[in-house]
Design a protein around this motif. Structure first.
Motif, mmCIF file in Angstrom:
data_model
loop_
_atom_site.group_PDB
_atom_site.id
_atom_site.type_symbol
_atom_site.label_atom_id
_atom_site.label_comp_id
_atom_site.label_asym_id
_atom_site.label_seq_id
_atom_site.Cartn_x
_atom_site.Cartn_y
_atom_site.Cartn_z
ATOM 1 N N GLY A 82 0.798 -1.220 0.000
ATOM 2 C CA GLY A 82 0.000 0.000 0.000
ATOM 3 C C GLY A 82 0.828 1.265 0.000
ATOM 4 O O GLY A 82 2.002 1.296 -0.333
ATOM 5 N N ASP A 83 0.204 2.354 0.397
ATOM 6 C CA ASP A 83 0.831 3.660 0.412
ATOM 7 C C ASP A 83 1.658 3.813 1.677
ATOM 8 O O ASP A 83 1.711 2.930 2.517
ATOM 9 C CB ASP A 83 -0.267 4.740 0.366
ATOM 10 N N THR A 84 2.341 4.939 1.835
ATOM 11 C CA THR A 84 3.146 5.155 3.025
ATOM 12 C C THR A 84 2.234 5.356 4.223
ATOM 13 O O THR A 84 1.220 6.043 4.133
ATOM 14 C CB THR A 84 4.029 6.401 2.855
ATOM 15 N N PRO A 85 2.587 4.759 5.393
ATOM 16 C CA PRO A 85 1.737 4.916 6.571
ATOM 17 C C PRO A 85 1.478 6.369 6.926
ATOM 18 O O PRO A 85 0.385 6.727 7.345
ATOM 19 C CB PRO A 85 2.539 4.193 7.662
ATOM 20 N N SER A 86 2.490 7.246 6.738
ATOM 21 C CA SER A 86 2.307 8.641 7.118
ATOM 22 C C SER A 86 1.213 9.303 6.292
ATOM 23 O O SER A 86 0.379 10.032 6.826
ATOM 24 C CB SER A 86 3.622 9.412 6.962
ATOM 25 N N LEU A 87 1.190 9.049 4.985
ATOM 26 C CA LEU A 87 0.178 9.655 4.128
ATOM 27 C C LEU A 87 -1.201 9.093 4.430
ATOM 28 O O LEU A 87 -2.171 9.839 4.565
ATOM 29 C CB LEU A 87 0.518 9.436 2.652
ATOM 30 N N THR A 88 -1.313 7.775 4.528
ATOM 31 C CA THR A 88 -2.625 7.188 4.778
ATOM 32 C C THR A 88 -3.156 7.581 6.150
ATOM 33 O O THR A 88 -4.354 7.818 6.311
ATOM 34 C CB THR A 88 -2.577 5.655 4.654
ATOM 35 N N ALA A 89 -2.270 7.662 7.137
ATOM 36 C CA ALA A 89 -2.702 8.084 8.469
ATOM 37 C C ALA A 89 -3.203 9.524 8.440
ATOM 38 O O ALA A 89 -4.212 9.858 9.068
ATOM 39 C CB ALA A 89 -1.556 7.941 9.465
ATOM 40 N N ARG A 90 -2.504 10.385 7.703
ATOM 41 C CA ARG A 90 -2.924 11.785 7.584
ATOM 42 C C ARG A 90 -4.265 11.892 6.866
ATOM 43 O O ARG A 90 -5.138 12.672 7.265
ATOM 44 C CB ARG A 90 -1.865 12.589 6.838
ATOM 45 N N LEU A 91 -4.422 11.117 5.803
ATOM 46 C CA LEU A 91 -5.684 11.130 5.068
ATOM 47 C C LEU A 91 -6.834 10.680 5.959
ATOM 48 O O LEU A 91 -7.900 11.307 5.985
ATOM 49 C CB LEU A 91 -5.590 10.213 3.845
ATOM 50 N N ARG A 92 -6.604 9.597 6.674
ATOM 51 C CA ARG A 92 -7.668 9.085 7.532
ATOM 52 C C ARG A 92 -8.025 10.087 8.629
ATOM 53 O O ARG A 92 -9.194 10.355 8.883
ATOM 54 C CB ARG A 92 -7.265 7.749 8.163
ATOM 55 N N GLU A 93 -7.006 10.641 9.267
ATOM 56 C CA GLU A 93 -7.244 11.596 10.348
ATOM 57 C C GLU A 93 -8.003 12.820 9.838
ATOM 58 O O GLU A 93 -8.923 13.317 10.496
ATOM 59 C CB GLU A 93 -5.907 12.020 10.965
ATOM 60 N N ALA A 94 -7.624 13.287 8.649
ATOM 61 C CA ALA A 94 -8.280 14.470 8.078
ATOM 62 C C ALA A 94 -9.716 14.190 7.660
ATOM 63 O O ALA A 94 -10.515 15.116 7.510
ATOM 64 C CB ALA A 94 -7.482 14.979 6.880
ATOM 65 N N SER A 95 -10.057 12.910 7.468
ATOM 66 C CA SER A 95 -11.389 12.566 6.954
ATOM 67 C C SER A 95 -12.412 12.240 8.033
ATOM 68 O O SER A 95 -13.616 12.247 7.754
ATOM 69 C CB SER A 95 -11.283 11.359 6.015
ATOM 70 N N LEU A 96 -11.976 11.939 9.248
ATOM 71 C CA LEU A 96 -12.904 11.412 10.252
ATOM 72 C C LEU A 96 -14.065 12.356 10.552
ATOM 73 O O LEU A 96 -15.235 11.952 10.505
ATOM 74 C CB LEU A 96 -12.142 11.070 11.539
ATOM 75 N N ARG A 97 -13.761 13.599 10.869
ATOM 76 C CA ARG A 97 -14.824 14.561 11.172
ATOM 77 C C ARG A 97 -15.666 14.877 9.936
ATOM 78 O O ARG A 97 -16.907 14.881 10.015
ATOM 79 C CB ARG A 97 -14.214 15.837 11.764
ATOM 80 N N VAL A 120 -9.053 -0.405 -4.800
ATOM 81 C CA VAL A 120 -9.169 0.671 -3.820
ATOM 82 C C VAL A 120 -9.197 0.057 -2.427
ATOM 83 O O VAL A 120 -9.776 -1.009 -2.212
ATOM 84 C CB VAL A 120 -10.430 1.545 -4.028
ATOM 85 N N ARG A 121 -8.546 0.743 -1.500
ATOM 86 C CA ARG A 121 -8.546 0.341 -0.094
ATOM 87 C C ARG A 121 -9.348 1.369 0.688
ATOM 88 O O ARG A 121 -9.115 2.569 0.579
ATOM 89 C CB ARG A 121 -7.125 0.280 0.445
ATOM 90 N N PHE A 122 -10.310 0.896 1.481
ATOM 91 C CA PHE A 122 -11.127 1.786 2.304
ATOM 92 C C PHE A 122 -10.367 2.119 3.587
ATOM 93 O O PHE A 122 -9.999 1.226 4.345
ATOM 94 C CB PHE A 122 -12.459 1.117 2.651
ATOM 95 N N LEU A 123 -10.152 3.410 3.829
ATOM 96 C CA LEU A 123 -9.410 3.849 5.009
ATOM 97 C C LEU A 123 -10.310 4.180 6.188
ATOM 98 O O LEU A 123 -9.897 4.051 7.340
ATOM 99 C CB LEU A 123 -8.572 5.091 4.683
ATOM 100 N N ALA A 124 -11.516 4.648 5.916
ATOM 101 C CA ALA A 124 -12.407 5.072 7.004
ATOM 102 C C ALA A 124 -13.850 5.018 6.531
ATOM 103 O O ALA A 124 -14.128 5.139 5.337
ATOM 104 C CB ALA A 124 -12.058 6.483 7.466
ATOM 105 N N SER A 125 -14.753 4.848 7.487
ATOM 106 C CA SER A 125 -16.188 4.831 7.193
ATOM 107 C C SER A 125 -16.951 5.482 8.334
ATOM 108 O O SER A 125 -16.530 5.417 9.492
ATOM 109 C CB SER A 125 -16.701 3.391 7.024
ATOM 110 N N ALA A 126 -18.067 6.110 8.002
ATOM 111 C CA ALA A 126 -19.013 6.615 8.999
ATOM 112 C C ALA A 126 -20.367 6.016 8.635
ATOM 113 O O ALA A 126 -20.892 6.283 7.552
ATOM 114 C CB ALA A 126 -19.074 8.139 8.978
ATOM 115 N N GLU A 127 -20.910 5.184 9.509
ATOM 116 C CA GLU A 127 -22.098 4.403 9.167
ATOM 117 C C GLU A 127 -23.404 5.169 9.334
ATOM 118 O O GLU A 127 -23.567 5.971 10.255
ATOM 119 C CB GLU A 127 -22.147 3.129 10.003
ATOM 120 N N SER A 128 -24.330 4.873 8.448
ATOM 121 C CA SER A 128 -25.668 5.454 8.474
ATOM 122 C C SER A 128 -26.422 4.991 9.718
ATOM 123 O O SER A 128 -26.243 3.860 10.179
ATOM 124 C CB SER A 128 -26.439 5.012 7.224
ATOM 125 N N PRO A 129 -27.303 5.851 10.264
ATOM 126 C CA PRO A 129 -28.104 5.450 11.426
ATOM 127 C C PRO A 129 -29.296 4.564 11.061
ATOM 128 O O PRO A 129 -29.932 3.990 11.942
ATOM 129 C CB PRO A 129 -28.582 6.789 11.995
#
Length: 258
Positions: A82-97, A120-129
């Protein structure tokens, strides 16, 4: 070795929670780098003792290593994926909110994904209620041309490179269809998927770009096709645009602090 992703994915009725959690943890370590037991427990929604046992089993099988600070990182089995941990971690952190806000607005599940070869690799999800909803896909791998976000990411490549990556996955794709669809999403700036990745699922995707204008990820919204209508589609398109803006702002802010 070519990484292959299943054409369609439906959660098996015999799914084992412990196995699922171990695989999710392995994907998290590979994509994001080091995590503490507390972070693992929070992400997997398990007790710290369970998180510790999962991590120790991954260490035993060389999927993880534990550092002197007691944090767990990817082991030799996961090295080089996959991609570099630093980039993917930054992407995920920036996407959570932004993903949480997006799901709050549209009431449907939202995702962040990156391109890995022709998948494609899914990094984060926010589930529907909603009781009936598309579940989390965090850590999962799908063939790119079967997903809305994947088509957006492929559209950043030349037609030739996009086709080559798709063919490497082993999942058949019609070259003429791919070229036409890539041209369409480049013009529209958004991609739509109706049932190509999963039966009964409709999804929309938009690109996340760096300050240099490079598309590095995609934000998507997925919902049961039975709940889709044109008004819903318009809301999703508008809300996804705003979510992408927020993710990109988060990436810019993160870059300024480094």
């Amino acid at each position: 070795m070519t990484v292959r992703a299943t054409t369609r994915k439906d959660r098996p009725s015999y799914a084992l929670a412990s196995v699922d959690n171990a695989l999710r943890l392995a994907a998290m370590l590979q994509l994001e780098g080091e995590l503490s037991v507390a972070e693992i427990a929070q992400r997997l929604e398990v007790a710290p003792s369970t998180a510790h046992r999962l991590a120790r089993m991954l260490v035993y099988r060389d999927f993880a290593v534990q550092g002197a600070d007691r944090r767990y990182g990817p082991g030799r089995v996961l090295a080089g994926g996959g991609d570099t941990p630093s980039l993917t971690a930054r992407l995920r952190e920036a996407s959570l909110r932004p993903l949480a806000l997006l799901t709050e607005v549209v009431q449907e599940t939202s995702h962040l994904m990156i391109l890995v070869g022709g998948n494609v690799r899914f990094l984060a999800s926010a589930e529907s209620p909603h009781q009936l909803h598309v579940g989390t896909r965090e850590g999962m791998l799908f063939t790119a041309h079967r997903t809305a976000g994947g088509m957006m990411l492929l559209s950043e490549l030349s037609d030739e490179e996009a086709l080559e990556r798709c063919l490497e996955t082993g999942d058949p794709v019609d070259p003429d269809w791919l070229r036409a669809e890539l041209a369409k999403v480049r013009r529209a700036g958004i991609a739509m998927n109706r049932g190509r990745s999963e039966r009964g699922v409709t999804a929309f995707g938009r690109l996340v770009r760096t300050t240099d204008g490079v598309g590095v990820a995609a934000v998507t919204v997925a919902l049961p096709t039975t709940r889709y209508n044109p008004a819903c589609g318009r809301l999703i398109k508008e809300a996804t645009t705003e979510a992408v803006r927020r993710v990109e702002a988060g990436l810019r802010s993160d870059s300024l602090t480094k």
